[in-house]
Design an enzyme around this catalytic site. Structure first.
Site, PDB file in Angstrom:
ATOM      1  N   TYR A  26       0.839  -1.199   0.000  1.00 33.51           N
ATOM      2  CA  TYR A  26       0.000   0.000   0.000  1.00 33.51           C
ATOM      3  C   TYR A  26       0.879   1.256   0.000  1.00 33.51           C
ATOM      4  O   TYR A  26       1.607   1.513   0.962  1.00 33.51           O
ATOM      5  CB  TYR A  26      -0.939   0.032   1.200  1.00 33.51           C
ATOM      6  CG  TYR A  26      -1.972  -1.070   1.237  1.00 33.51           C
ATOM      7  CD1 TYR A  26      -2.288  -1.806   0.097  1.00 33.51           C
ATOM      8  CD2 TYR A  26      -2.660  -1.371   2.415  1.00 33.51           C
ATOM      9  CE1 TYR A  26      -3.244  -2.812   0.132  1.00 33.51           C
ATOM     10  CE2 TYR A  26      -3.617  -2.370   2.459  1.00 33.51           C
ATOM     11  CZ  TYR A  26      -3.893  -3.095   1.319  1.00 33.51           C
ATOM     12  OH  TYR A  26      -4.847  -4.097   1.358  1.00 33.51           O
ATOM     13  N   SER A  27       0.793   1.992  -1.083  1.00 34.55           N
ATOM     14  CA  SER A  27       1.610   3.202  -1.260  1.00 34.55           C
ATOM     15  C   SER A  27       3.091   2.917  -1.049  1.00 34.55           C
ATOM     16  O   SER A  27       3.841   3.746  -0.515  1.00 34.55           O
ATOM     17  CB  SER A  27       1.136   4.333  -0.326  1.00 34.55           C
ATOM     18  OG  SER A  27      -0.133   4.801  -0.720  1.00 34.55           O
TER      19      SER A  27
END
Length: 338
Positions: free
Chosen positions: A55-56
């Site tokens: 995530y990111s």
């Protein structure tokens, strides 16, 4: 907020799990605001947080770690590995080499000495499940991980992993994380019965069907994905399946309004009211979104409402197959063509 047993672990978790995919460059780029949202969730009684290394590019884990500093003992913290973390072909997957390396990266980003639930984000067809389970078992024995889980496994893959654990005396997956919503009901036919038979907790994600059940996607107001990570096929409005989804959403919105609840509340309540579901993962990008999710924990949908939902989307049916995350490898042309 009432808490529920996480399978047979003895752990009690909230029926809503805070997903953090939208904290960071993929969604909310304001770190302070993201931390504020996490704190509000904890204050509201949510004791379960789910994130992932991908995530990111790890930023989500870093934000989560900062938010739970000083409150670590009160949080059941889950994260995941498997997805590519760069161009290096060995920085991904379910191999022992990568698991042992990446858990250290996640621990550092999260600012913690242990992960409560470490999950393989997808099955890895290139790696024997015994290798993955063996590496994860070592992490449990070392105290770096408390429990292990799977995500987007098919019913047969869940059973294979359970058998491997018993045959080889390895730690077993205590949870599975599949997609589940009114529009994506495929897991009702096979995966939910399988996790129930094996005493696993089921952590369903995307109860709002990636925003389709938030009221954002209507026939007269086509929205766009809040995250750049969303697959485009799921939002192609020229698709007959997505046109069908728009029709269903209109009827669901009317049903919710008729029963004095929002579409969001009805959608989340639908997911967490299933007896095989332990918790629904919600991924707010804003405080307003989080606040709109919380009332669902107090709702119990009547038999009449559930029957009307079933009439719109039959049990076990996923309107658009692109919304499923399991079976993707098996259905690729290379796996089917002779």
């Amino acid at each position: 907020m009432d808490y529920r047993p996480l399978g047979r672990t003895g752990v009690q978790v909230s029926p809503l799990c805070l997903g953090t995919m939208m904290f960071g460059p993929w969604g909310n780029q304001d770190e302070a605001d993201s931390i504020h949202i996490i704190h509000r969730a904890l204050d509201a009684g949510i004791n379960f947080i789910d994130t992932a290394d991908v995530y990111s590019g790890g930023v989500s884990e870093e934000i989560t770690g900062k938010a739970i500093a000083g409150r670590r003992d009160d949080v059941f913290l889950a994260t995941k590995f498997f997805m590519p973390m760069g161009e290096n072909p060995n920085h991904r997957g379910g191999s022992r080499r990568w698991i042992i390396q990446e858990v250290e990266n996640s621990l550092r980003r999260l600012g913690t000495d242990w992960i409560d639930l470490y999950q393989v984000h997808r099955p890895d067809p290139a790696v024997d499940i015994e290798e993955t389970l063996g590496a994860l078992s070592d992490l449990v024995h070392q105290g770096k991980v408390r429990y292990i889980g799977s995500s987007s496994f098919s019913g047969s893959q869940i059973v294979e992993a359970q058998w491997a654990s018993r045959d080889r005396n390895l730690e077993r997956f205590v949870t599975e994380q599949p997609p589940y919503s009114i529009l994506v009901r495929g897991i009702e036919e096979d995966i939910l019965p399988t996790t129930q038979r094996n005493g696993m907790g089921t952590l369903t994600y995307s109860p709002l069907a990636a925003g389709w059940l938030s009221g954002k996607w209507r026939k007269d107001a086509a929205g766009k994905p809040a995250s750049s990570a969303r697959p485009s096929a799921r939002f192609d409005m020229s698709s007959p399946a997505n046109q069908r989804k728009l029709d269903v959403v209109e009827n669901l919105a009317q049903l919710a309004e008729k029963n004095d609840m929002t579409l969001i509340e009805m959608a989340i309540a639908f997911a967490i009211n299933h007896p095989g579901v332990t918790a629904a993962i919600v991924g707010p990008r804003t405080m307003e979104q989080l606040e709109s999710y919380l009332p669902a924990t107090e709702l119990a949908l009547s038999t009449e409402i559930l029957d009307q939902i079933d009439a719109l989307v039959a049990p076990g049916v996923t309107i658009n197959p692109d919304d499923n995350s399991y079976g993707t490898h098996e259905l690729q042309p290379a796996a089917r063509r002779r």
